[in-house]
Design a protein around this motif. Structure first.
Motif, short mmCIF file in Angstrom:
data_model
loop_
_atom_site.label_atom_id
_atom_site.label_comp_id
_atom_site.label_asym_id
_atom_site.label_seq_id
_atom_site.Cartn_x
_atom_site.Cartn_y
_atom_site.Cartn_z
N ARG A 264 42.39 60.32 -3.64
CA ARG A 264 42.90 58.96 -3.79
C ARG A 264 41.87 57.92 -3.35
O ARG A 264 41.61 56.95 -4.07
N ASP A 265 41.27 58.12 -2.20
CA ASP A 265 40.28 57.15 -1.69
C ASP A 265 39.04 57.12 -2.57
O ASP A 265 38.48 56.05 -2.85
N ASN A 266 38.58 58.30 -3.03
CA ASN A 266 37.38 58.35 -3.85
C ASN A 266 37.58 57.67 -5.20
O ASN A 266 36.70 56.95 -5.69
N LEU A 267 38.73 57.89 -5.81
CA LEU A 267 38.99 57.26 -7.10
C LEU A 267 39.07 55.74 -6.97
O LEU A 267 38.58 55.00 -7.83
N ALA A 268 39.67 55.27 -5.90
CA ALA A 268 39.74 53.82 -5.66
C ALA A 268 38.33 53.25 -5.49
O ALA A 268 38.01 52.17 -6.02
N LYS A 269 37.47 53.96 -4.76
CA LYS A 269 36.09 53.52 -4.54
C LYS A 269 35.31 53.48 -5.86
O LYS A 269 34.58 52.52 -6.14
N ILE A 270 35.47 54.52 -6.68
CA ILE A 270 34.74 54.58 -7.95
C ILE A 270 35.19 53.47 -8.87
O ILE A 270 34.37 52.82 -9.54
N ARG B 241 45.91 78.35 -9.94
CA ARG B 241 45.02 78.49 -11.10
C ARG B 241 44.40 77.16 -11.54
O ARG B 241 43.60 77.13 -12.47
N ILE B 242 44.81 76.06 -10.91
CA ILE B 242 44.19 74.76 -11.16
C ILE B 242 43.72 74.24 -9.81
O ILE B 242 44.51 74.12 -8.87
N ARG B 243 42.43 73.93 -9.71
CA ARG B 243 41.88 73.50 -8.42
C ARG B 243 40.94 72.30 -8.62
O ARG B 243 40.29 72.18 -9.66
N HIS B 244 40.88 71.46 -7.60
CA HIS B 244 40.03 70.27 -7.64
C HIS B 244 38.97 70.36 -6.55
O HIS B 244 39.25 70.79 -5.43
N TYR B 245 37.77 69.93 -6.88
CA TYR B 245 36.64 70.06 -5.95
C TYR B 245 35.88 68.74 -5.84
O TYR B 245 35.96 67.87 -6.70
N GLY B 246 35.11 68.65 -4.75
CA GLY B 246 34.23 67.51 -4.57
C GLY B 246 35.01 66.22 -4.41
O GLY B 246 35.94 66.12 -3.60
N LEU B 247 34.65 65.22 -5.18
CA LEU B 247 35.32 63.92 -5.10
C LEU B 247 36.81 64.00 -5.42
O LEU B 247 37.57 63.11 -5.03
N PHE B 248 37.21 65.06 -6.13
CA PHE B 248 38.61 65.18 -6.55
C PHE B 248 39.43 66.12 -5.68
O PHE B 248 40.58 66.42 -6.00
N ALA B 249 38.84 66.62 -4.60
CA ALA B 249 39.60 67.48 -3.69
C ALA B 249 40.83 66.72 -3.20
O ALA B 249 40.76 65.51 -2.92
N GLY C 220 31.07 62.38 -16.26
CA GLY C 220 29.62 62.32 -16.44
C GLY C 220 28.94 61.39 -15.45
O GLY C 220 28.31 60.40 -15.84
N GLY C 221 29.06 61.71 -14.20
CA GLY C 221 28.41 60.91 -13.16
C GLY C 221 29.05 61.19 -11.81
O GLY C 221 29.91 62.06 -11.68
N GLY C 222 28.58 60.46 -10.79
CA GLY C 222 29.12 60.66 -9.45
C GLY C 222 28.67 59.55 -8.52
O GLY C 222 27.99 58.60 -8.93
N LEU C 223 29.06 59.67 -7.28
CA LEU C 223 28.68 58.68 -6.27
C LEU C 223 27.29 58.98 -5.73
O LEU C 223 26.93 60.14 -5.51
#
Length: 391
Positions: free
Chosen positions: A327-333, A314-322, A162-165
């Motif tokens: 890894r870098d985005n999660l550390a930043k968040i 059948r499972i895909r990640h997009y945006g910040l989770f691509a 429920g949010g983003g950068l």
């Protein structure tokens, strides 16, 4: 307990001689039939505590097999635990109308892929709009192609924080508590973008049509067929936020590696055919839980409707989770949220489960079991002999 494998073993050989099946469908049937039997080999085990001997036969590891997906889901969830953030998570579902589902059956790789990409694009576009959230978000999408009665019903389930950068990447922008994005706005953009891309695929000759849909190959007929879909409401809905990260993992454990029907839903195989439990989502309360009986042939036909194209994720990640930037985005968040950074191993969602080391525990005393011999498989998993009229 009755299993899908039992139905395939008893009724599959005769049925395969009467219907055209793809190589992929034949391989799925063969894998499920052989799963955890002597045909695939196994291990002779001795308990280190009570010295009991036991034989454990190997699994087929096929992603459509009801017996193999629990362990695959467990391994996937262990890899995903480190990805969870201490924020609200929302569940968003994008569904294709019945008319498009019908032609998706003949164009699985193209239209399932389009469903993924347009759903992700819709979420990211509306979230980036300053009138709504004004942030870059991440999403994990999971494809399901079935309804509870095994009918063809393609849709994607999205798990979204429920949010983003913020656009400059320097702030975490949270959505309003209990509300993510307006469903009506998501639905309208999803409909418009999907139909635009569908028309583009048709112009490029990337769609195939058969049987009653043969005429849609003509551009004028296809344009006329699309027109009513532009005015119809498309089903997109968002469920209330999960009750914390543990609830997100519990949900993912049920959905990420689910197959068209689990063995637990099967009730009987008799002269009536296959009887199983299903949920009627149009009904309310306890009346939505029902029982259905299908002939064995119809049950197998419906099950095999949901065999995915080879290599399709059948499972895909997009945006910040691509995957390249997750890894870098999660550390930043986590830094912006002032929470402890968790070490995240770069795990692929498509790592072969064959690389996992089997572990065995004695069911009687709970002690570790030691492998004392290996039983070689008698044959590789392959499709049964070609049947007459096979596609």
């Amino acid at each position: 307990m009755l299993e899908v494998a039992d139905i395939f073993r008893i009724h599959g050989p005769a049925w395969r001689q009467t219907v055209p099946l793809s190589l992929g469908q034949l391989k799925v049937m063969s894998a499920i039939e052989q799963c955890r039997t002597a045909a695939l080999g196994g291990h002779v085990l001795r308990c280190s505590g009570c010295a009991r001997l036991e034989i454990s036969y190997d699994s087929c590891r096929n992603r459509h097999c009801p017996k193999c997906q629990a362990s695959a889901a467990h391994r996937w969830l262990e890899a995903r635990q480190a990805d969870l953030l201490p924020v609200e998570y929302y569940h968003v579902v994008f569904t294709l109308p019945a008319a498009i589902s019908a032609i998706a059956w003949y164009n699985k790789a193209v239209l399932y892929g389009l469903l993924f990409d347009v759903a992700a694009q819709t979420l990211r576009t509306i979230a980036a709009d300053p009138k709504h959230l004004g942030a870059h978000i991440g999403a994990t999408l999971v494809l399901h192609t079935w309804g509870s009665a095994l009918t063809h019903h393609p849709h994607v389930h999205g798990i979204v924080p429920g949010g983003g950068l913020s656009p400059d990447g320097e702030r975490w922008v949270a959505c309003r508590p209990g509300f993510f994005l307006p469903v009506r706005v998501l639905s309208r953009l999803f409909r418009r973008r999907f139909l635009e891309e569908l028309a583009a695929l048709h112009r490029r000759g990337q769609l195939r049509f058969f049987g009653e849909y043969d005429a849609l190959a003509d551009p004028a007929v296809f344009a006329q067929w699309l027109a009513p879909l532009r005015a119809r409401e498309w089903v997109v809905f968002a469920k209330r936020p999960f009750a914390g990260p543990d609830a997100v993992l519990a949900y993912l454990s049920r959905y990420t590696h689910r197959v068209a029907i689990s063995n637990q839903r099967l009730i009987a195989l008799d002269e009536r055919g296959v009887t199983f439990r299903w949920k009627d989502y149009r009904a309310k309360g306890r009346t939505r839980y029902k029982v259905m009986a299908l002939s064995a042939d119809e049950f197998m036909r419906r099950f095999l409707l949901h065999v995915l194209p080879a290599g399709f994720h059948r499972i895909r990640h997009y945006g910040l989770f691509a995957n390249p930037v997750r890894r870098d985005n999660l550390a930043k968040i986590r830094e912006l949220l002032h929470v402890t950074t968790v070490d995240i191993a770069p795990v692929s969602d498509n790592t072969s489960p064959d690389t996992a080391q089997p572990t065995f525990v004695c069911r009687h005393c709970g002690s570790p079991m030691i492998i004392i011999d290996i039983l070689q498989r008698s044959q590789p998993i392959r499709a049964p002999p070609a049947q007459r009229g096979a596609a």
